[in-house]
Design a protein around this motif. Structure first.
Motif, PDB file in Angstrom:
ATOM      1  N   HIS A   1     -28.932  85.551 -43.340  1.00 52.33           N
ATOM      2  CA  HIS A   1     -30.349  85.281 -43.074  1.00 52.33           C
ATOM      3  C   HIS A   1     -31.170  86.570 -42.970  1.00 52.33           C
ATOM      4  N   ALA A   2     -30.532  87.644 -42.576  1.00 50.15           N
ATOM      5  CA  ALA A   2     -31.255  88.907 -42.439  1.00 50.15           C
ATOM      6  C   ALA A   2     -31.534  89.573 -43.787  1.00 50.15           C
ATOM      7  N   LYS A   3     -30.688  89.298 -44.799  1.00 49.54           N
ATOM      8  CA  LYS A   3     -30.779  90.050 -46.050  1.00 49.54           C
ATOM      9  C   LYS A   3     -31.021  89.220 -47.319  1.00 49.54           C
ATOM     10  N   LEU A   4     -30.724  87.935 -47.291  1.00 60.17           N
ATOM     11  CA  LEU A   4     -30.753  87.170 -48.536  1.00 60.17           C
ATOM     12  C   LEU A   4     -31.869  86.120 -48.580  1.00 60.17           C
ATOM     13  N   ASP A   5     -32.281  85.794 -49.802  1.00 64.48           N
ATOM     14  CA  ASP A   5     -33.142  84.650 -50.064  1.00 64.48           C
ATOM     15  C   ASP A   5     -32.884  84.221 -51.506  1.00 64.48           C
ATOM     16  N   HIS A   6     -33.723  83.352 -52.040  1.00 61.67           N
ATOM     17  CA  HIS A   6     -33.475  82.784 -53.362  1.00 61.67           C
ATOM     18  C   HIS A   6     -33.557  83.815 -54.490  1.00 61.67           C
ATOM     19  N   SER A   7     -34.114  84.990 -54.223  1.00 63.44           N
ATOM     20  CA  SER A   7     -34.237  86.016 -55.262  1.00 63.44           C
ATOM     21  C   SER A   7     -33.143  87.076 -55.170  1.00 63.44           C
ATOM     22  N   LYS A   8     -32.256  86.947 -54.190  1.00 68.45           N
ATOM     23  CA  LYS A   8     -31.239  87.975 -53.950  1.00 68.45           C
ATOM     24  C   LYS A   8     -29.835  87.405 -54.102  1.00 68.45           C
ATOM     25  N   ALA A   9     -28.830  88.281 -53.982  1.00 68.06           N
ATOM     26  CA  ALA A   9     -27.444  87.880 -54.210  1.00 68.06           C
ATOM     27  C   ALA A   9     -26.511  88.630 -53.269  1.00 68.06           C
ATOM     28  N   TYR A  10     -25.296  88.083 -53.117  1.00 73.18           N
ATOM     29  CA  TYR A  10     -24.248  88.809 -52.405  1.00 73.18           C
ATOM     30  C   TYR A  10     -23.036  88.911 -53.312  1.00 73.18           C
ATOM     31  N   LEU A  11     -22.109  89.792 -52.943  1.00 74.91           N
ATOM     32  CA  LEU A  11     -20.932  90.105 -53.759  1.00 74.91           C
ATOM     33  C   LEU A  11     -19.665  89.956 -52.929  1.00 74.91           C
ATOM     34  N   GLN A  12     -18.623  89.389 -53.551  1.00 68.26           N
ATOM     35  CA  GLN A  12     -17.316  89.272 -52.907  1.00 68.26           C
ATOM     36  C   GLN A  12     -16.229  89.323 -53.975  1.00 68.26           C
ATOM     37  N   CYS A  13     -14.975  89.403 -53.545  1.00 69.62           N
ATOM     38  CA  CYS A  13     -13.879  89.299 -54.500  1.00 69.62           C
ATOM     39  C   CYS A  13     -13.735  87.837 -54.941  1.00 69.62           C
ATOM     40  N   GLY A  14     -12.890  87.595 -55.934  1.00 69.83           N
ATOM     41  CA  GLY A  14     -12.808  86.276 -56.566  1.00 69.83           C
ATOM     42  C   GLY A  14     -12.527  85.124 -55.627  1.00 69.83           C
ATOM     43  N   VAL A  15     -11.654  85.333 -54.652  1.00 69.53           N
ATOM     44  CA  VAL A  15     -11.334  84.295 -53.663  1.00 69.53           C
ATOM     45  C   VAL A  15     -11.375  84.919 -52.275  1.00 69.53           C
ATOM     46  N   SER A  16     -12.216  84.359 -51.407  1.00 68.33           N
ATOM     47  CA  SER A  16     -12.311  84.862 -50.039  1.00 68.33           C
ATOM     48  C   SER A  16     -12.831  83.741 -49.137  1.00 68.33           C
TER      49      SER A  16
END
Length: 363
Positions: A99-114
């Motif tokens: 909630h502090a960093k993301l909205d509908h125009s942004k994205a997050y990154l992770q490894c394939g399964v987490s």
């Protein structure tokens, strides 16, 4: 009724199956749960006593400063009070991050399964998700995706060790990766199982104070649900810079952790014997799972957690899980992650022997 359209893409989180319901459904006298990575040795006696001795506080709102638990964690990690926030499980800190960093125009990154909740919380805001082709943490792949989508990616989740697979990066490699990430991208180090990894291999140990002193854009997540045996009490925490923590407080609801949970967590931290016994028993019992896998040519990733994941080629993980369930053994089928695999929590010696007894019949 119409809802936000991006909610349609969210898969509901699958929690562990209830033991009493399974016993009734299949007419079982005994059910063993090895699905949710809970502490098989229960809760420390000190924590139980704290719950019992403070039951008279149940009608009162908790101390919203959470001063007693904060002081215990401040001493444990040699941090400042302003570097710490307590949540209803570390899941709640994940929610603050999103909630502090993301909205509908942004994205997050992770490894394939987490951990599934990263994606669920992000998609609740309509944010985009980027995952590596590698199911485990491949830092080269993570950095390539970060570079390609740098303008969108505002959060990176590193689950160390990784749930539900069990692998873990060396802290040196994590720091090398963090050196290349822009300061405006928040990097969350999910240490829900880091005590287990640290016990097994010191190269995996993440020191939260060192982490946040080195990297102003890092946040460390911890929990009392695994090693400390307080899954049912829901207590987690985040450690980060004063700027990050003060922002999280704007998202926090008052009285978000109960009186009894706070008291139990303080007591659990102090029970060194229970902690040591849990760690030693976990890895001595895990060797049995590794030996069984090697004997029967079952693929697995060496685990730095309190669970192990078995991968199958010909056998169907859903079928195996269902047959075990009907015989009173609950494990976690990972087909919802796109894997033909099962995750098995490391239980007590008796629980593990019962697992192998039933698993050998159907495998």
């Amino acid at each position: 009724m119409k809802f936000n359209p991006f909610l349609e893409a969210i898969k509901t989180y699958e929690s562990g199956k209830d033991m009493d319901l399974i016993a009734k459904e299949f007419g079982l006298k005994e059910v063993i749960k090895l699905a949710s990575n809970e502490n098989p040795y229960g809760t420390s006696l000190k924590a139980k006593d704290a719950i019992a001795n403070n039951a008279h506080l149940a009608h009162l709102y908790p101390d919203d400063t959470m001063s007693e638990l904060k002081q215990a964690l401040v001493q444990k990690y040699d941090i400042l009070n302003e570097n710490l926030i307590i949540g209803s499980g570390s899941d709640q800190i994940i929610e603050y991050i999103v909630h502090a960093k993301l909205d509908h125009s942004k994205a997050y990154l992770q490894c394939g399964v987490s951990f599934a909740m990263y994606e669920i919380y992000a998609k609740q805001l309509g944010a985009k998700v980027y995952k590596t082709l590698s199911i485990t943490h491949d830092l080269n792949q993570l950095y390539e995706l970060y570079q390609k989508h740098k303008n969108e990616i505002k959060v990176i989740f590193l689950c160390l060790p990784n749930n539900p697979l069990g692998e873990c990066l060396d802290v040196k490699d994590v720091y090398d990766f963090l050196e290349k990430i822009d300061e405006d991208c928040l990097v969350a180090i999910d240490g829900a199982y880091n005590e287990f990894a640290s016990f097994k291999d010191s190269k995996k140990h993440i020191n939260p104070k060192e982490l946040i002193d080195k990297y102003a854009n890092a946040v460390y997540l911890g929990t009392f649900s695994k090693l400390y045996g307080l899954g049912g009490m829901r207590v987690g925490y985040g450690i980060a810079s004063k700027e990050i923590i003060s922002t999280f407080y704007k998202l926090r609801a008052p009285f978000n952790v109960t009186n009894l949970s706070l008291k139990a967590a303080v007591a659990a931290l102090s029970d060194k014997d229970f902690i040591q016994r849990t760690l030693e028993n976990n890895f001595s019992q895990m060797k049995i799972y590794e030996e069984f896998a090697e004997k029967h040519q079952i693929k697995y990733i060496p685990s730095y957690t309190n669970f192990i994941t078995y991968f199958f080629d010909e056998k169907n993980s859903a079928d195996l899980s269902e047959k075990l369930l009907k015989n009173g053994i609950i494990i976690r089928n990972l087909q919802s992650y796109g894997l033909n695999a099962v995750r098995i929590s490391i239980g007590t010696a008796y629980e593990n022997s019962r697992f192998f007894e039933e698993f050998s019949k159907i495998f």
